[in-house]
Design an enzyme around this catalytic site. Structure first.
Site: not given
Ligand code: DNO
Length: 404
Positions: A239, A277, A304, A360-361, A377
């Protein structure tokens, strides 16, 4: 894309029942309760798989644990101090146990001290929705006046120093406490809650770890873990830094396309891959997400998808987490690049033609507000994001010869 959803385990207020209704195909989770550096045992992995497979009334959920996020890499490994060799062994043992349980994708990161960092976890949008924000002035105020990091003043440009001093002078005691808690919030679900003293100690442990040293430590780690992953048929995916620029005087080595190119070449195996991401990388105007997907796509094992809006086109900058199709990354172009990569893999006959993706989020909207989920989340905000992403994929799939 394979639609997945992050679940923080049985204590997550967004339940497996909710996830089933979101209509996803797989679950992303981690054993957040196992201390970093310890082995994830077959029993613990099995218990989590069982929890995912079952709805609250005992009916099968039809879902399985498909992606690990994250298998944490300890500070000892990153600094190569203390028990670091034992921690690498434990990481590999956990990977073997996950493989034996049928799981093939492991996301992790190599960020020193803090995982993602924000100054606001529930920043109000004009609609009343709440989102996460990173504000440079607040962050500098935290660094210089709350954490009181010795080198903070010299590391901070003068204009920002003055703005931060003014911002700090206006802060209530509550805001100061909240800001400190927000910045060190760290991994959602993680047991670690750091005090300011802990943060200062951790920062001090990084004094000898400059960017080149951290890079070397990362490559040493990859040389240990990636060949084992390759042999097992596992896909590891790193990530990016979030935010993707240096903070608190710490080294930062996974923020740009060039960083990824270097890390992928260091151990040139398919198992050594990328978590693309778009939200983290999108906080820099020089990260061209659709282009990165096209150029790094071969090694992208996990996506992501989210979007940020930057206050300025500078590096660093303040930014907030916008709606999935509303920030500055061209999400349609990015998904188009993902679908091209999947078509290329199909033509090659690769087994991993469908790349796992999670929305993501999400912003807190409607009943998310006050529900007390993990920041970033919420159930409904993420579901809205997923629905939009799914719509884009369905529309674009036709031109890629796929019927969604
Ligand atoms: C936040 C996430 C990060 C992710 C880590 C992966 O919301 O995208 O915490 O899980 O960095 O290792």
């Amino acid at each position: 894309m394979r639609q997945t959803w992050r679940w923080f385990g049985p204590a997550d207020p967004v339940s497996i029942d909710d996830i089933v209704q979101a209509g996803v195909q797989g679950v992303v989770t981690a054993l957040h309760h196992v201390p970093t550096g310890h082995i994830w045992t077959p029993e613990e992995i099995r218990a989590r798989q069982d929890a995912i497979a079952t709805m609250s009334d005992g009916a099968p959920s039809g879902l399985a644990w498909e992606v690990v996020e994250s298998l944490p890499v300890s500070e000892a490994i990153k600094t190569q101090t203390g028990d670091w060799r034992a921690h690498v062994e434990a990481w590999i043992a956990s990977m073997r146990n996950l493989h034996a349980a049928g799981i093939r994708v492991i996301c992790y990161n190599f960020m020193p001290v803090l995982d993602w960092t924000r100054t606001d976890l529930a920043w109000r949008r004009p609609t009343g929705a709440r989102c996460m924000r990173f504000d440079l002035v607040d962050f500098a105020a935290f660094d210089m006046h709350i954490l009181q990091r010795p080198a903070a003043a010299t590391d901070t440009p003068e204009a920002l120093r003055d703005a931060a001093a003014r911002r700090f002078a206006e802060m209530t005691e509550d805001r100061k406490a909240q800001l400190a808690a927000n910045v060190v919030f760290g991994l959602p679900g993680a047991a670690e809650r750091l005090s300011m003293g802990d943060v200062r100690d951790l920062l001090a442990s990084y004094a000898p770890v400059t960017d080149p040293v951290l890079r070397r430590h990362f490559h040493d780690f990859l040389e240990q873990v990636a060949p084992v992953a390759q042999k097992l048929g596992m896909r590891l995916c790193c990530h990016p830094d979030d935010p993707p620029f240096p903070l608190l005087g710490l080294p930062r080595i996974m923020s740009t396309e060039a960083d990824y190119v270097e890390r992928l070449a260091a151990v040139d195996l398919p198992a050594n891959g990328v978590t693309l991401c778009s939200g983290s990388l999108g906080a820099r105007p020089d990260n061209d997400l659709p282009g990165m997907m096209r150029r790094l796509g071969d090694r992208v094992h996990f996506l992501h998808l989210r979007n940020v809006r930057r206050d300025e086109d500078s590096i660093p900058t303040s930014f907030f987490e916008d709606e999935h199709l509303a920030g500055e990354t061209d999400m349609v172009a990015l998904i188009d690049a993902v679908l091209s990569e999947e078509a290329r893999r199909r033509a090659e006959g690769r087994a991993d033609t469908t790349i796992p993706m999670r929305p993501d989020h999400g912003q807190d909207i409607l009943d998310d507000i006050g529900r007390g989920g993990q920041p970033g989340y919420p159930a409904i905000g993420r579901l809205k994001g997923l629905a939009e992403l799914r719509g884009v994929e369905a529309a674009l799939s036709r031109s890629h010869g796929v019927t969604a």
